[in-house]
Scaffold this active site. Structure first.
Site, PDB file in Angstrom:
ATOM      1  N   ARG A 149       0.822  -1.219   0.000  1.00  0.00           N
ATOM      2  CA  ARG A 149       0.000   0.000   0.000  1.00  0.00           C
ATOM      3  C   ARG A 149       0.851   1.263   0.000  1.00  0.00           C
ATOM      4  O   ARG A 149       0.458   2.288   0.566  1.00  0.00           O
ATOM      5  CB  ARG A 149      -0.971   0.035   1.187  1.00  0.00           C
ATOM      6  CG  ARG A 149      -2.065  -1.019   1.137  1.00  0.00           C
ATOM      7  CD  ARG A 149      -3.063  -0.799   2.260  1.00  0.00           C
ATOM      8  NE  ARG A 149      -3.959  -1.944   2.400  1.00  0.00           N
ATOM      9  CZ  ARG A 149      -4.511  -2.328   3.548  1.00  0.00           C
ATOM     10  NH1 ARG A 149      -4.254  -1.663   4.664  1.00  0.00           N
ATOM     11  NH2 ARG A 149      -5.308  -3.369   3.586  1.00  0.00           N
ATOM     12  N   ARG A 175      -3.241   6.545   1.320  1.00  0.00           N
ATOM     13  CA  ARG A 175      -3.792   7.746   1.960  1.00  0.00           C
ATOM     14  C   ARG A 175      -2.843   8.429   2.932  1.00  0.00           C
ATOM     15  O   ARG A 175      -3.107   9.563   3.351  1.00  0.00           O
ATOM     16  CB  ARG A 175      -5.088   7.375   2.688  1.00  0.00           C
ATOM     17  CG  ARG A 175      -6.252   7.091   1.747  1.00  0.00           C
ATOM     18  CD  ARG A 175      -7.476   6.635   2.513  1.00  0.00           C
ATOM     19  NE  ARG A 175      -7.298   5.295   3.055  1.00  0.00           N
ATOM     20  CZ  ARG A 175      -8.115   4.735   3.942  1.00  0.00           C
ATOM     21  NH1 ARG A 175      -9.135   5.416   4.430  1.00  0.00           N
ATOM     22  NH2 ARG A 175      -7.899   3.501   4.362  1.00  0.00           N
ATOM     23  N   ARG A 200      -6.690  11.373  -5.451  1.00  0.00           N
ATOM     24  CA  ARG A 200      -7.890  10.563  -5.178  1.00  0.00           C
ATOM     25  C   ARG A 200      -9.158  11.402  -5.268  1.00  0.00           C
ATOM     26  O   ARG A 200     -10.214  10.916  -5.709  1.00  0.00           O
ATOM     27  CB  ARG A 200      -7.777   9.929  -3.786  1.00  0.00           C
ATOM     28  CG  ARG A 200      -9.045   9.239  -3.271  1.00  0.00           C
ATOM     29  CD  ARG A 200      -9.401   8.026  -4.104  1.00  0.00           C
ATOM     30  NE  ARG A 200     -10.629   7.404  -3.638  1.00  0.00           N
ATOM     31  CZ  ARG A 200     -11.849   7.739  -4.068  1.00  0.00           C
ATOM     32  NH1 ARG A 200     -12.001   8.720  -4.946  1.00  0.00           N
ATOM     33  NH2 ARG A 200     -12.920   7.103  -3.624  1.00  0.00           N
ATOM     34  N   ASP A 212      -6.912  -2.682  -7.177  1.00  0.00           N
ATOM     35  CA  ASP A 212      -7.615  -3.282  -6.053  1.00  0.00           C
ATOM     36  C   ASP A 212      -7.914  -4.730  -6.381  1.00  0.00           C
ATOM     37  O   ASP A 212      -8.079  -5.097  -7.556  1.00  0.00           O
ATOM     38  CB  ASP A 212      -8.919  -2.527  -5.768  1.00  0.00           C
ATOM     39  CG  ASP A 212      -9.516  -2.930  -4.427  1.00  0.00           C
ATOM     40  OD1 ASP A 212      -9.107  -2.340  -3.404  1.00  0.00           O
ATOM     41  OD2 ASP A 212     -10.346  -3.856  -4.389  1.00  0.00           O
ATOM     42  N   TYR A 248     -15.684 -11.603   1.020  1.00  0.00           N
ATOM     43  CA  TYR A 248     -16.586 -10.455   1.019  1.00  0.00           C
ATOM     44  C   TYR A 248     -17.901 -10.757   0.309  1.00  0.00           C
ATOM     45  O   TYR A 248     -18.793  -9.916   0.275  1.00  0.00           O
ATOM     46  CB  TYR A 248     -15.914  -9.260   0.343  1.00  0.00           C
ATOM     47  CG  TYR A 248     -14.710  -8.749   1.094  1.00  0.00           C
ATOM     48  CD1 TYR A 248     -14.787  -7.611   1.883  1.00  0.00           C
ATOM     49  CD2 TYR A 248     -13.483  -9.400   1.030  1.00  0.00           C
ATOM     50  CE1 TYR A 248     -13.688  -7.132   2.581  1.00  0.00           C
ATOM     51  CE2 TYR A 248     -12.375  -8.943   1.731  1.00  0.00           C
ATOM     52  CZ  TYR A 248     -12.488  -7.808   2.500  1.00  0.00           C
ATOM     53  OH  TYR A 248     -11.395  -7.363   3.189  1.00  0.00           O
TER      54      TYR A 248
END
Length: 342
Positions: free
Chosen positions: A26, A30, A39, A76, A151
Site C-alpha cells: 500500500r 492515503r 484521489r 484493487d 466479502y
C-alpha cells in the site's frame, strides 16, 4: 536494464543482496498528501482504479518521494470479480460491498468480458514500465480467491470472516464454484500484467489466517497452487510472491503446496520459523505497520531487529501488511534510510 538484473528480482531468484531492497505494501496510499489530492479527482474508488492517468500517477508518487526498489501497481483486488460481472461497489467509510453470493449470480458470470474490462488496468501497467526508473522492479498482483470470496457471502467483511467461513462449511460446492471462477480470471489477469511489463506478481491472501487446517488446504493452498501453475504454464519464468497473512504456523505447507518463488510474512511470524523458510526460498517482510505510526525508538528497533535477524539469506524488506493512513510520511523516509544503511 534487464528484468532479472533489478535488485528485487535478483532476490526473488534466491540471491542475497545487502542492504536488502525495500518496498512496502500500500505504498501508494492515503498516508501521502499527494495521493489524497489525486484521489479527490475520481468519482469513486473503482473509477480511480480504472483510470490509467490517475492510477499511474499515484503509483509513481512513492517512487519519486522515497526511491523504493519496487513499485506495485495501484489497483484493487476487487477488479477481478468486477471484471467477470460480479456486482461490486465501494462505500465511503465501509469499503467494498459485494452482492451476496448465490448460485444464480455465479451462473451469470462471464469470463469473456474480463479482458476488455481490465484493459485500463493493463494500460496502467504498460505506462508504469515506461515511466519507472530502469532499476525499479514493477510488481503486479491479484487477490487470492479465498480473500476475494470472503466479502461475497454476507456482501461485506465480517469479524474474523465468520460469514464466509460458515458459508463455506454449509455450502462448499457454491463456494468452490465461485473460487473456480476467480482462479480462471486471476490467471488471465496476472499473465496480462506480466505481458504488459510487470516483472513479478504477488498474490494477496489477507484472510488465509482465519481458516482451520482443512480449510487452509482447500481454500488457500489449492487455489493459489492452481493460479501459480496456470500462470507458469503460459509464462514459465514468472516470479510469484505469496502472502498468506496470519498463517505463519502453516507457511511451510503453503510454500510446499503452492510453488511460490517467495513468501511474505506478517509481523506475528516467529523469527525461527521465518529463518527456516528463508533457508528454502526468499522471504519478504515483516515490520509491524504500527511501528511506522509510532516512529522513534520503536521504529528504529523494529527495523534493526529484522536486518539483524535475516541478514544471512535472501530478503526483501517490507511491512507485515499495508501501511496505514495514519503513518507519518517522515517515518517512512526514516525507514528507507535506515534499511539502506544496512
Amino acid at each position: 536494464m534487464k528484468s532479472q538484473d533489478r535488485a528485487v528480482m535478483r532476490v526473488l531468484s534466491g540471491e542475497k543482496i545487502w542492504p536488502p531492497p525495500i518496498w512496502m505494501m500500500r505504498q501508494a496510499g492515503r498516508y501521502l498528501p499527494e495521493y489524497r489530492e489525486v484521489r479527490a479527482k475520481a468519482r469513486n474508488f473503482l473509477d480511480f482504479c480504472y483510470n490509467p492517468d490517475l492510477a499511474t500517477e499515484v503509483t509513481l508518487q512513492p517512487i519519486r518521494r522515497y526511491g523504493f526498489d519496487a513499485s506495485i501497481l495501484f489497483s484493487d483486488i476487487f477488479v477481478v470479480p468486477d471484471a467477470i460481472g460480479y456486482p461490486v461497489r465501494f462505500e465511503e467509510g465501509r469499503g467494498p460491498v459485494l452482492e451476496p453470493l448465490s448460485s444464480d449470480l455465479i451462473d451469470r458470470l462471464e469470463q469473456e468480458r474480463a479482458e476488455d474490462h481490465l484493459k485500463p488496468v493493463i494500460e496502467t501497467v504498460g505506462r508504469l514500465r515506461a515511466e519507472l526508473p530502469a532499476e525499479t522492479t514493477l510488481l503486479g498482483f491479484c487477490g487470492a480467491p479465498w480473500t476475494v470470496a470472503c466479502y461475497s457471502v454476507a456482501g461485506h467483511t465480517t469479524q474474523d470472516q465468520v460469514a464466509a467461513r460458515v458459508g463455506a462449511y454449509r455450502d462448499p460446492d457454491l463456494m468452490q464454484r465461485f473460487v473456480d471462477q476467480l482462479v480462471t480470471a486471476s490467471i488471465r489477469y496476472l499473465v496480462r500484467q506480466l505481458d504488459a511489463g510487470a516483472d513479478a506478481v504477488q498474490i494477496f491472501d489477507t484472510w488465509a489466517g482465519v481458516l482451520d487446517e482443512a480449510g487452509f488446504k482447500r481454500w488457500s493452498i489449492e487455489p493459489t497452487r492452481r493460479i501459480v501453475e496456470g500462470v507458469r504454464a503460459q509464462r514459465p519464468d514468472a516470479k510469484i510472491i505469496g502472502f498468506p497473512k496470519a498463517s505463519s504456523a502453516r507457511v511451510l505447507s503453503f510454500v510446499e503446496g503452492t510453488g511460490v518463488d517467495a513468501v511474505g510474512f506478517d509481523w506475528t511470524a516467529p523469527d525461527q520459523l521465518a529463518l527456516e523458510i528463508q533457508r528454502k526460498l526468499p522471504i519478504q517482510g515483516n515490520l509491524d505497520p504500527m511501528r511506522l505510526v509510532a516512529g522513534g525508538p520503536a521504529l528504529e528497533e523494529g527495523i534493526a531487529h529484522i536486518l539483524r535477524t535475516f541478514n544471512q539469506g535472501p530478503l526483501v524488506f517490507n511491512l507485515g501488511h499495508g501501511v496505514t493512513p495514519d503513518a507519518n510520511p517522515e517515518n517512512v523516509a526514516k525507514m528507507v534510510e535506515q534499511v539502506r544503511k544496512g
